[in-house]
Write an enzyme that holds these catalytic residues in place. Structure first.
Site, mmCIF file in Angstrom:
data_model
loop_
_atom_site.group_PDB
_atom_site.id
_atom_site.type_symbol
_atom_site.label_atom_id
_atom_site.label_comp_id
_atom_site.label_asym_id
_atom_site.label_seq_id
_atom_site.Cartn_x
_atom_site.Cartn_y
_atom_site.Cartn_z
ATOM 1 N N GLU A 231 -33.461 -18.157 60.234
ATOM 2 C CA GLU A 231 -32.606 -18.799 59.223
ATOM 3 C C GLU A 231 -32.586 -17.852 58.031
ATOM 4 O OE1 GLU A 231 -30.952 -21.472 59.681
ATOM 5 O OE2 GLU A 231 -31.998 -22.663 61.186
ATOM 6 N N CYS A 265 -30.306 -20.775 49.979
ATOM 7 C CA CYS A 265 -29.560 -20.000 50.977
ATOM 8 C C CYS A 265 -28.130 -20.531 51.097
ATOM 9 C CB CYS A 265 -30.275 -20.045 52.323
ATOM 10 S SG CYS A 265 -30.651 -21.707 52.868
HETATM 11 P P1 NAP Z 1 -38.234 -12.751 52.139
HETATM 12 O O1 NAP Z 1 -38.619 -11.697 51.198
HETATM 13 O O2 NAP Z 1 -37.657 -12.377 53.439
HETATM 14 O O3 NAP Z 1 -39.532 -13.659 52.337
HETATM 15 C C1 NAP Z 1 -39.554 -14.729 53.236
HETATM 16 C C2 NAP Z 1 -40.885 -14.739 53.965
HETATM 17 O O4 NAP Z 1 -40.980 -13.584 54.810
HETATM 18 C C3 NAP Z 1 -42.090 -14.658 53.026
HETATM 19 O O5 NAP Z 1 -43.134 -15.410 53.585
HETATM 20 C C4 NAP Z 1 -42.411 -13.165 53.037
HETATM 21 O O6 NAP Z 1 -43.741 -12.893 52.700
HETATM 22 C C5 NAP Z 1 -42.142 -12.833 54.485
HETATM 23 N N1 NAP Z 1 -41.819 -11.438 54.753
HETATM 24 C C6 NAP Z 1 -41.048 -10.602 54.024
HETATM 25 N N2 NAP Z 1 -40.891 -9.427 54.667
HETATM 26 C C7 NAP Z 1 -41.589 -9.516 55.823
HETATM 27 C C8 NAP Z 1 -41.809 -8.637 56.919
HETATM 28 N N3 NAP Z 1 -41.281 -7.413 56.962
HETATM 29 N N4 NAP Z 1 -42.592 -9.063 57.936
HETATM 30 C C9 NAP Z 1 -43.121 -10.294 57.926
HETATM 31 N N5 NAP Z 1 -42.943 -11.176 56.921
HETATM 32 C C10 NAP Z 1 -42.175 -10.793 55.885
HETATM 33 O O7 NAP Z 1 -37.196 -13.743 51.490
HETATM 34 P P2 NAP Z 1 -37.196 -14.295 50.012
HETATM 35 O O8 NAP Z 1 -36.362 -13.386 49.225
HETATM 36 O O9 NAP Z 1 -38.557 -14.608 49.548
HETATM 37 O O10 NAP Z 1 -36.486 -15.698 50.279
HETATM 38 C C11 NAP Z 1 -35.159 -15.913 50.040
HETATM 39 C C12 NAP Z 1 -34.312 -15.599 51.257
HETATM 40 O O11 NAP Z 1 -34.491 -16.625 52.227
HETATM 41 C C13 NAP Z 1 -32.853 -15.607 50.893
HETATM 42 O O12 NAP Z 1 -32.159 -14.611 51.587
HETATM 43 C C14 NAP Z 1 -32.421 -16.988 51.376
HETATM 44 O O13 NAP Z 1 -31.046 -17.097 51.581
HETATM 45 C C15 NAP Z 1 -33.225 -17.147 52.601
HETATM 46 N N6 NAP Z 1 -33.319 -18.575 53.002
HETATM 47 C C16 NAP Z 1 -32.633 -18.984 54.112
HETATM 48 C C17 NAP Z 1 -32.682 -20.322 54.486
HETATM 49 C C18 NAP Z 1 -31.922 -20.784 55.706
HETATM 50 O O14 NAP Z 1 -32.226 -21.848 56.194
HETATM 51 N N7 NAP Z 1 -30.967 -20.024 56.218
HETATM 52 C C19 NAP Z 1 -33.418 -21.226 53.747
HETATM 53 C C20 NAP Z 1 -34.097 -20.773 52.606
HETATM 54 C C21 NAP Z 1 -34.040 -19.427 52.252
HETATM 55 P P3 NAP Z 1 -44.155 -12.448 51.198
HETATM 56 O O15 NAP Z 1 -43.773 -13.533 50.296
HETATM 57 O O16 NAP Z 1 -45.638 -12.279 51.314
HETATM 58 O O17 NAP Z 1 -43.418 -11.178 50.929
#
Ligand code: NAP
Length: 460
Positions: A231, A265
């Protein structure tokens, strides 16, 4: 990936948490695996008792749970309480409906020799979830509720900026009577996420987050031939047609763009208005931005809280600057936001063209991209001109026309006369670079079960 609580209203770090060690992680996977063997044998009623008790605890102590969200990622306290209630609804929904959703399905066969055929839904084992900070409890409920009710057990690596919210959800399930290993929170780093995915005891991975994280985790799961769901981000279009009720559409567009400080999101990030009402819509929409009151997210008079962290605010500012450098117009309708704290200045950007490098970027905060469309056709064209495909909406007084346009929008969810939102019973998921797989609804519980055919042949 240091796990820490930093209050974004003050930018003060209040607590830090040690990462899990590799051996401890391996042991936690072992405990989860052992618990799975007994958890899977419990009846739906027995599992539902635990999950419903967790929902009741959330409802009994909403402020205790809500306080952590506001403290760690700055959400308005009223919205935090709403999220606690939504998480409870999701737990109840799957506790009440899982047995029916996963009931064995008889298969009609055309061949009289083929005997009786039935498809059953078996749990598959330990699942690993990687979750984002923007809806810390709602995300966990979406992942945990269907999978625990299906008989799987879950492990979660939550975002590093919400460690206390993450721990609170694990404690919630223990308090509700879940055995150790049914729901496990781990303060894991990226290498340990890889370690967990590569562990043969882990059978599937669900990630909600950015495109980069999704691509990395899905690639690893693919190498291990394990199921994944993603997601990811979105840049939802909110289309306003000439016959739309402007009072309703402006009000709902403001909510769609600004709830959760714009960090959703499915926020209405691109507002697309047909030319004949564009000026009037923009005037009223800008007035809504100008009314925002920045301040302490615990204060009920505040309508604009800080973003989740200073780096989130800085990243958004960079996108706004880049948009402007490449020819877009940036309008600032309200007063300057406080300099202290992770505040982002609300902005409306017009004149963003396809060749602007930020055209396909996700603006994660109180910044709206405003587009004028020549007509309905042009509005649909702009809406579909995105690498994302999460949600979207169409505002019109002609409901049938709205539903027709909804069919032409290339996303996972489209709403008529309401921005994208979420309920436990509505399927949630995207297409294109917004990911794959469904969460919530009857569909969400089918992702990590083994649809097993049992075919019984007559011997005579
Ligand atoms: P993110 O940086 O991708 O972080 C999300 C999760 O992934 C965190 O637990 C992060 O850990 C972990 N993570 C990041 N890079 C990783 C990697 N290479 N390997 C393993 N784990 C990794 O996203 P964000 O910026 O915090 O969150 C916002 C994003 O989520 C936006 O793009 C939003 O649109 C999306 N979102 C989508 C939905 C949906 O249902 N489609 C719902 C909510 C949010 P750390 O925090 O330790 O870095």
């Amino acid at each position: 990936m240091a796990y820490a609580t930093t209050n974004p209203y003050t930018n003060e770090t209040l607590a830090t948490f040690a990462e899990i060690g590799d051996e401890e992680l391996d042991r936690a996977i072992g405990t989860a695996q052992a618990t799975f063997e007994s958890w899977r044998t419990r009846s739906f009623d027995e599992r539902a008792q635990v999950v419903k008790r967790a929902a009741q605890i959330l409802r009994d102590r909403p402020d205790d749970f809500a306080r952590l969200l506001t403290l760690e990622m700055g959400k308005l306290f009223g919205e935090s309480r709403g999220e606690v209630d939504l998480a409870a609804s999701i737990l109840d929904y799957y506790a009440d409906n899982a047995e029916e959703f996963l009931a064995p399905e008889r298969v009609a066969t055309e061949d009289p020799q083929a005997g009786e055929a039935v498809v059953v839904s078996d749990p598959i084992g330990v699942l690993f979830g990687v979750q984002p900070w923007n809806f810390p409890y709602y995300q966990l409920a979406r992942f945990a509720a269907p999978n625990l009710m299906a008989g799987n057990v879950v492990m979660v690596k939550h975002a590093s900026i919400v460690p206390q919210s993450a721990a609170a959800f694990e404690s919630l399930f223990r308090e509700a009577g879940a055995p150790e290993g049914a729901y496990t929170n781990v303060y894991a780093n990226k290498d340990q996420v890889t370690r967990a995915i590569r562990d043969p005891r882990v059978r599937g991975v669900a990630l909600t987050g950015s495109e980069g994280a999704g691509a990395s985790v899905a690639a690893q799961a693919g190498e291990e031939l394990k199921k994944s769901t993603l997601e990811l981000g979105g840049s939802d279009a909110l289309i306003v047609l000439g016959d739309a009720d402007l009072d309703v559409s402006v009000e709902r567009a403001l909510w769609g763009r600004l709830n959760n400080a714009g960090q959703s999101c499915v926020a209405a990030k691109r507002i697309i208005v047909v030319e004949e009402v564009a000026d009037e819509f923009l005037r009223r929409f800008s007035e809504g931005f100008a009314r925002l009151r920045a301040g302490d997210p615990f204060d009920s008079a505040t309508t604009l809280p800080p973003l989740s962290s200073q780096s989130a605010a800085d990243d958004l500012q960079e996108l706004v600057d880049e948009a402007e450098e490449h020819g877009a117009t940036v309008v600032t309708p309200g007063d300057p936001v406080p300099e202290e704290g992770a505040f982002a200045q609300p902005r409306i950007i017009t004149g963003l063209t396809r060749d602007n490098p930020v055209y396909d970027k996700e603006f994660f905060g109180p910044v709206a991209l405003f587009f004028r469309a020549e007509d309905e056709e042009d509005a649909v064209r702009i809406a579909n001109d995105s690498t994302f495909g999460l949600g979207g909406s169409v505002f019109t007084e002609d409901i049938a026309r709205g539903a027709e346009i909804a069919r032409r929008i290339d996303t996972g969810m489209v709403f008529v006369n309401h921005p994208t939102w979420t309920r436990p019973s509505l399927p949630f998921g995207g297409t294109k670079r917004s990911g794959y797989g469904e969460e919530l609804s009857a569909a969400g519980i089918q992702e990590f079960v083994n649809k097993k055919l049992i075919n019984v042949m007559p011997t005579g």
